[in-house]
Design a protein around this motif. Structure first.
Motif, PDB file in Angstrom:
ATOM      1  N   GLU A 265      25.465  -8.235 -15.103  1.00 26.46           N
ATOM      2  CA  GLU A 265      24.901  -7.844 -13.796  1.00 26.46           C
ATOM      3  C   GLU A 265      25.887  -6.991 -13.008  1.00 26.46           C
ATOM      4  OE1 GLU A 265      22.163 -11.904 -13.356  1.00 26.46           O
ATOM      5  OE2 GLU A 265      24.161 -11.830 -12.459  1.00 26.46           O
TER       6      GLU A 265
ATOM      7  N   VAL B 225      20.820 -10.902  -9.265  1.00 26.64           N
ATOM      8  CA  VAL B 225      20.215 -11.567 -10.437  1.00 26.64           C
ATOM      9  C   VAL B 225      19.423 -10.551 -11.279  1.00 26.64           C
ATOM     10  CG1 VAL B 225      18.704 -13.432 -11.247  1.00 26.64           C
ATOM     11  CG2 VAL B 225      19.949 -13.671  -9.076  1.00 26.64           C
TER      12      VAL B 225
ATOM     13  N   ASP C 294      23.860 -11.695  -4.645  1.00 26.12           N
ATOM     14  CA  ASP C 294      23.726 -12.129  -6.041  1.00 26.12           C
ATOM     15  C   ASP C 294      22.700 -11.222  -6.705  1.00 26.12           C
ATOM     16  OD1 ASP C 294      23.098 -13.368  -8.470  1.00 26.12           O
ATOM     17  OD2 ASP C 294      23.463 -15.380  -7.670  1.00 26.12           O
TER      18      ASP C 294
ATOM     19  N   ARG D 210      28.513 -11.444  -6.350  1.00 28.41           N
ATOM     20  CA  ARG D 210      28.742 -12.496  -7.365  1.00 28.41           C
ATOM     21  C   ARG D 210      27.643 -12.454  -8.423  1.00 28.41           C
ATOM     22  NH1 ARG D 210      27.062 -16.054 -11.027  1.00 28.41           N
ATOM     23  NH2 ARG D 210      25.222 -16.220  -9.716  1.00 28.41           N
TER      24      ARG D 210
HETATM   25 MG    MG Z   1      22.369 -15.665 -11.795  1.00 27.10          MG
END
Ligand code: MG
Ligand code: ATP
Ligand code: TZP
Ligand code: MG
Length: 266
Positions: A123, A93, A91, A118
Protein backbone atom coordinates in the motif's frame (compact mmCIF):
# COMPACT_ATOMS: atom_id res chain seq x y z
CA UNK A 1 12.66 5.28 29.16
CA UNK A 2 10.23 7.26 27.01
CA UNK A 3 8.33 4.60 25.05
CA UNK A 4 6.29 2.95 27.86
CA UNK A 5 5.26 6.32 29.30
CA UNK A 6 3.24 7.34 26.26
CA UNK A 7 0.58 4.75 27.16
CA UNK A 8 0.21 6.25 30.64
CA UNK A 9 -0.17 9.70 29.10
CA UNK A 10 -2.83 8.36 26.73
CA UNK A 11 -4.85 6.88 29.59
CA UNK A 12 -4.61 10.11 31.58
CA UNK A 13 -5.80 12.25 28.66
CA UNK A 14 -8.41 9.90 27.07
CA UNK A 15 -8.02 11.39 23.58
CA UNK A 16 -11.09 11.71 21.37
CA UNK A 17 -10.37 9.90 18.09
CA UNK A 18 -12.60 10.78 15.15
CA UNK A 19 -12.68 7.92 12.64
CA UNK A 20 -13.95 7.94 9.08
CA UNK A 21 -13.35 4.26 8.48
CA UNK A 22 -14.65 1.21 6.65
CA UNK A 23 -17.80 -0.81 7.28
CA UNK A 24 -15.84 -4.02 8.00
CA UNK A 25 -13.97 -2.77 11.06
CA UNK A 26 -16.12 -0.04 12.61
CA UNK A 27 -17.25 -1.84 15.76
CA UNK A 28 -13.90 -3.54 16.39
CA UNK A 29 -12.10 -0.20 16.01
CA UNK A 30 -14.41 1.54 18.49
CA UNK A 31 -13.97 -1.27 21.02
CA UNK A 32 -10.19 -1.37 20.55
CA UNK A 33 -9.92 2.39 21.11
CA UNK A 34 -12.02 2.11 24.26
CA UNK A 35 -9.87 -0.77 25.50
CA UNK A 36 -6.57 1.12 25.12
CA UNK A 37 -8.07 4.11 26.97
CA UNK A 38 -9.15 6.44 24.17
CA UNK A 39 -12.59 7.75 23.28
CA UNK A 40 -13.83 6.74 19.80
CA UNK A 41 -16.31 8.50 17.58
CA UNK A 42 -17.36 7.59 14.05
CA UNK A 43 -18.85 10.50 12.08
CA UNK A 44 -19.22 10.59 8.30
CA UNK A 45 -21.82 13.17 7.23
CA UNK A 46 -20.25 16.07 5.36
CA UNK A 47 -22.54 18.38 7.36
CA UNK A 48 -20.80 17.47 10.65
CA UNK A 49 -17.28 16.15 10.00
CA UNK A 50 -15.58 19.55 10.17
CA UNK A 51 -17.07 20.23 13.61
CA UNK A 52 -16.12 16.78 14.86
CA UNK A 53 -12.56 16.91 13.49
CA UNK A 54 -12.10 20.32 15.12
CA UNK A 55 -12.95 19.09 18.62
CA UNK A 56 -11.24 15.71 18.21
CA UNK A 57 -7.68 15.05 19.38
CA UNK A 58 -6.93 12.93 16.28
CA UNK A 59 -8.62 12.22 12.95
CA UNK A 60 -8.21 8.82 11.28
CA UNK A 61 -9.05 8.47 7.58
CA UNK A 62 -9.38 4.87 6.34
CA UNK A 63 -10.28 4.14 2.71
CA UNK A 64 -11.22 0.46 3.21
CA UNK A 65 -14.75 0.73 1.78
CA UNK A 66 -14.51 3.97 -0.10
CA UNK A 67 -17.43 5.88 -1.61
CA UNK A 68 -17.49 9.25 -3.38
CA UNK A 69 -19.35 10.72 -0.38
CA UNK A 70 -16.72 9.40 2.00
CA UNK A 71 -13.85 10.92 0.05
CA UNK A 72 -15.63 14.26 0.15
CA UNK A 73 -16.18 13.93 3.90
CA UNK A 74 -12.55 12.91 4.46
CA UNK A 75 -11.30 16.03 2.69
CA UNK A 76 -13.67 18.33 4.59
CA UNK A 77 -12.71 16.69 7.89
CA UNK A 78 -9.01 16.72 7.02
CA UNK A 79 -9.00 20.42 6.17
CA UNK A 80 -10.79 21.26 9.41
CA UNK A 81 -8.33 19.08 11.32
CA UNK A 82 -5.39 20.90 9.73
CA UNK A 83 -6.86 24.26 10.75
CA UNK A 84 -7.41 23.04 14.32
CA UNK A 85 -3.99 21.35 14.58
CA UNK A 86 -5.67 17.97 14.98
CA UNK A 87 -3.24 15.25 13.78
CA UNK A 88 -4.46 13.26 10.76
CA UNK A 89 -3.66 9.56 10.25
CA UNK A 90 -4.29 8.03 6.82
CA UNK A 91 -4.71 4.27 6.29
CA UNK A 92 -4.62 3.65 2.51
CA UNK A 93 -6.32 0.24 2.66
CA UNK A 94 -5.89 -1.54 -0.69
CA UNK A 95 -4.08 1.35 -2.41
CA UNK A 96 -2.81 -0.02 -5.69
CA UNK A 97 -5.51 -2.69 -5.88
CA UNK A 98 -7.76 -0.36 -7.89
CA UNK A 99 -7.10 2.93 -9.61
CA UNK A 100 -9.93 4.56 -7.64
CA UNK A 101 -8.23 3.79 -4.33
CA UNK A 102 -4.83 5.09 -5.43
CA UNK A 103 -6.29 8.23 -6.97
CA UNK A 104 -8.45 8.92 -3.92
CA UNK A 105 -5.41 8.66 -1.62
CA UNK A 106 -3.52 11.08 -3.84
CA UNK A 107 -6.47 13.47 -3.82
CA UNK A 108 -6.75 13.34 -0.04
CA UNK A 109 -3.00 13.86 0.38
CA UNK A 110 -3.06 16.82 -2.00
CA UNK A 111 -5.80 18.58 -0.05
CA UNK A 112 -4.95 17.51 3.49
CA UNK A 113 -1.70 17.59 5.42
CA UNK A 114 -1.19 14.09 6.78
CA UNK A 115 0.59 13.52 10.11
CA UNK A 116 1.15 9.78 9.57
CA UNK A 117 0.61 7.36 6.69
CA UNK A 118 0.19 3.76 7.97
CA UNK A 119 -0.18 0.74 5.72
CA UNK A 120 1.38 -2.52 4.62
CA UNK A 121 4.42 -2.39 2.35
CA UNK A 122 2.49 -2.72 -0.92
CA UNK A 123 0.00 0.00 0.00
CA UNK A 124 2.69 2.48 1.02
CA UNK A 125 4.82 1.70 -2.04
CA UNK A 126 1.83 2.21 -4.31
CA UNK A 127 0.92 5.52 -2.70
CA UNK A 128 4.51 6.71 -3.07
CA UNK A 129 4.75 5.53 -6.67
CA UNK A 130 7.59 3.09 -5.97
CA UNK A 131 5.62 0.11 -7.27
CA UNK A 132 8.00 -0.40 -10.19
CA UNK A 133 10.80 -1.19 -7.77
CA UNK A 134 8.64 -3.74 -6.02
CA UNK A 135 7.77 -5.59 -9.21
CA UNK A 136 11.35 -6.68 -9.46
CA UNK A 137 10.95 -8.92 -6.41
CA UNK A 138 8.47 -11.76 -6.13
CA UNK A 139 7.33 -10.78 -2.70
CA UNK A 140 8.37 -7.71 -0.81
CA UNK A 141 10.99 -8.87 1.64
CA UNK A 142 11.04 -7.50 5.15
CA UNK A 143 14.57 -6.28 4.46
CA UNK A 144 13.15 -4.01 1.78
CA UNK A 145 10.44 -2.56 3.97
CA UNK A 146 12.82 -0.19 5.74
CA UNK A 147 13.99 1.14 2.41
CA UNK A 148 10.43 1.51 1.13
CA UNK A 149 9.43 3.33 4.31
CA UNK A 150 12.38 5.73 4.17
CA UNK A 151 11.90 6.36 0.46
CA UNK A 152 8.14 6.86 0.80
CA UNK A 153 8.65 9.25 3.71
CA UNK A 154 11.09 11.24 1.59
CA UNK A 155 9.03 11.23 -1.62
CA UNK A 156 5.74 12.07 0.09
CA UNK A 157 7.29 14.30 2.77
CA UNK A 158 5.20 12.56 5.42
CA UNK A 159 5.98 10.27 8.37
CA UNK A 160 5.38 6.61 7.43
CA UNK A 161 4.65 3.38 9.30
CA UNK A 162 4.85 0.11 7.37
CA UNK A 163 3.56 -2.92 9.24
CA UNK A 164 4.13 -6.62 8.70
CA UNK A 165 6.21 -9.22 10.53
CA UNK A 166 8.35 -6.27 11.57
CA UNK A 167 6.95 -2.77 11.85
CA UNK A 168 8.92 0.15 10.49
CA UNK A 169 8.66 3.79 11.54
CA UNK A 170 10.26 6.31 9.19
CA UNK A 171 10.17 10.00 10.09
CA UNK A 172 12.50 12.24 8.12
CA UNK A 173 15.78 10.34 8.29
CA UNK A 174 14.88 8.52 11.52
CA UNK A 175 14.04 4.82 11.49
CA UNK A 176 12.87 2.39 14.16
CA UNK A 177 11.97 -1.29 13.75
CA UNK A 178 9.50 -2.93 16.13
CA UNK A 179 9.70 -6.72 16.42
CA UNK A 180 6.65 -7.19 18.64
CA UNK A 181 3.36 -8.60 17.34
CA UNK A 182 2.06 -12.03 16.38
CA UNK A 183 1.15 -13.76 13.16
CA UNK A 184 -2.36 -14.42 14.52
CA UNK A 185 -3.02 -10.70 13.90
CA UNK A 186 -3.15 -11.59 10.20
CA UNK A 187 -6.07 -13.99 10.84
CA UNK A 188 -8.40 -11.31 12.18
CA UNK A 189 -9.70 -8.66 9.81
CA UNK A 190 -9.29 -5.09 10.94
CA UNK A 191 -6.21 -5.49 13.10
CA UNK A 192 -4.34 -3.11 10.78
CA UNK A 193 -7.22 -0.63 10.76
CA UNK A 194 -7.52 -0.74 14.55
CA UNK A 195 -3.76 -0.19 14.79
CA UNK A 196 -4.02 2.94 12.63
CA UNK A 197 -6.70 4.33 14.95
CA UNK A 198 -4.67 3.43 18.03
CA UNK A 199 -1.67 5.22 16.51
CA UNK A 200 -4.01 8.20 16.20
CA UNK A 201 -4.62 8.02 19.95
CA UNK A 202 -0.88 7.85 20.68
CA UNK A 203 -0.10 10.77 18.35
CA UNK A 204 -2.92 12.75 19.98
CA UNK A 205 -1.07 12.71 23.30
CA UNK A 206 2.56 12.78 22.09
CA UNK A 207 3.50 15.30 19.44
CA UNK A 208 6.80 13.58 18.62
CA UNK A 209 5.36 11.38 15.85
CA UNK A 210 8.43 9.12 15.79
CA UNK A 211 8.16 8.37 19.51
CA UNK A 212 4.35 8.14 19.51
CA UNK A 213 4.28 5.72 16.56
CA UNK A 214 7.00 3.50 17.98
CA UNK A 215 5.25 3.45 21.37
CA UNK A 216 1.89 2.61 19.76
CA UNK A 217 3.36 -0.24 17.73
CA UNK A 218 5.16 -1.72 20.73
CA UNK A 219 2.06 -1.49 22.94
CA UNK A 220 -0.14 -3.13 20.31
CA UNK A 221 2.43 -5.81 19.51
CA UNK A 222 2.98 -6.77 23.15
CA UNK A 223 -0.81 -6.90 23.74
CA UNK A 224 -1.13 -9.22 20.73
CA UNK A 225 1.65 -11.49 22.00
CA UNK A 226 -0.08 -11.80 25.38
CA UNK A 227 -3.45 -12.39 23.72
CA UNK A 228 -1.94 -15.24 21.69
CA UNK A 229 -0.37 -16.80 24.80
CA UNK A 230 -3.81 -16.89 26.44
CA UNK A 231 -5.69 -18.30 23.43
CA UNK A 232 -3.16 -20.42 21.56
CA UNK A 233 -5.19 -23.61 22.05
CA UNK A 234 -8.21 -21.93 20.48
CA UNK A 235 -8.21 -19.70 17.38
CA UNK A 236 -8.82 -16.28 15.84
CA UNK A 237 -12.23 -15.79 17.48
CA UNK A 238 -10.86 -16.09 20.99
CA UNK A 239 -7.73 -14.17 19.99
CA UNK A 240 -9.77 -11.21 18.71
CA UNK A 241 -11.65 -10.90 22.00
CA UNK A 242 -8.51 -11.47 24.08
CA UNK A 243 -6.71 -8.74 22.11
CA UNK A 244 -9.31 -6.27 23.43
CA UNK A 245 -8.77 -7.60 26.96
CA UNK A 246 -5.00 -7.26 26.68
CA UNK A 247 -5.20 -3.77 25.20
CA UNK A 248 -7.00 -2.77 28.38
CA UNK A 249 -4.75 -4.75 30.75
CA UNK A 250 -1.34 -3.80 29.35
CA UNK A 251 0.79 -1.58 31.60
CA UNK A 252 4.05 0.34 31.39
CA UNK A 253 5.87 -2.52 33.17
CA UNK A 254 4.73 -5.06 30.54
CA UNK A 255 6.01 -2.82 27.78
CA UNK A 256 9.37 -2.33 29.52
CA UNK A 257 9.68 -6.10 29.92
CA UNK A 258 8.63 -7.25 26.45
CA UNK A 259 9.39 -4.41 24.03
CA UNK A 260 11.65 -5.30 21.11
CA UNK A 261 12.69 -2.09 19.38
CA UNK A 262 15.66 -1.53 17.12
CA UNK A 263 16.52 2.11 16.56
CA UNK A 264 18.60 2.38 13.44
CA UNK A 265 18.73 6.14 13.34
CA UNK A 266 17.17 8.38 15.92
MG1 MG B 1 -4.99 -2.62 6.31
P1 ATP C 1 -2.54 -6.62 5.55
O1 ATP C 1 -3.69 -6.29 4.70
O2 ATP C 1 -1.24 -6.82 4.80
O3 ATP C 1 -2.81 -7.68 6.56
P2 ATP C 1 -2.98 -4.69 7.64
O4 ATP C 1 -3.47 -3.34 7.34
O5 ATP C 1 -3.93 -5.67 8.22
O6 ATP C 1 -2.25 -5.27 6.38
P3 ATP C 1 -0.75 -5.60 9.12
O7 ATP C 1 0.52 -5.39 8.37
O8 ATP C 1 -1.32 -6.96 9.10
O9 ATP C 1 -1.81 -4.51 8.66
O10 ATP C 1 -0.47 -5.10 10.60
C1 ATP C 1 -1.41 -5.21 11.63
C2 ATP C 1 -0.69 -5.76 12.85
O11 ATP C 1 -0.31 -7.12 12.59
C3 ATP C 1 0.60 -5.03 13.20
O12 ATP C 1 0.67 -4.91 14.60
C4 ATP C 1 1.71 -5.94 12.70
O13 ATP C 1 2.87 -5.84 13.48
C5 ATP C 1 1.07 -7.31 12.88
N1 ATP C 1 1.57 -8.32 11.97
C6 ATP C 1 1.29 -8.46 10.65
N2 ATP C 1 1.92 -9.52 10.13
C7 ATP C 1 2.62 -10.08 11.13
C8 ATP C 1 3.49 -11.23 11.24
N3 ATP C 1 3.74 -11.99 10.19
N4 ATP C 1 4.04 -11.49 12.44
C9 ATP C 1 3.79 -10.71 13.52
N5 ATP C 1 2.96 -9.64 13.50
C10 ATP C 1 2.40 -9.32 12.32
N1 TZP D 1 -12.28 -5.11 2.91
C1 TZP D 1 -12.35 -3.80 2.81
S1 TZP D 1 -11.77 -3.00 4.18
C2 TZP D 1 -11.37 -4.47 4.92
C3 TZP D 1 -11.71 -5.53 4.09
C4 TZP D 1 -11.57 -6.95 4.39
C5 TZP D 1 -10.74 -4.54 6.26
C6 TZP D 1 -9.25 -4.48 6.17
O1 TZP D 1 -8.69 -4.45 7.46
P1 TZP D 1 -7.15 -4.64 7.74
O2 TZP D 1 -6.95 -4.04 9.07
O3 TZP D 1 -6.41 -3.89 6.68
O4 TZP D 1 -6.85 -6.11 7.74
MG1 MG E 1 -3.18 -7.69 8.57
Amino acid sequence: MLIPKVLTKLRAQVPLVHNITNVVVTNFTANGLLAIGASPVMAYAKEEVADMATVANALVLNIGTLTAENVESMIIAGKAANLANTPVILDPVGAGATRYRTESVHRIMKEVEITLLRGNAAEVANVAGIKAKMRGVDSVSEHNNSEIALEAAKLLQVPVVITGEKDIVAVNEKLSIVHNGHQMLTKVTGTGCLLSSILGAFIAVEEDVFLASTAGLVTYGVAAERAFEKTKEEGPGSFQIELLNQLMKIKEEDIKKWMKVESIRG
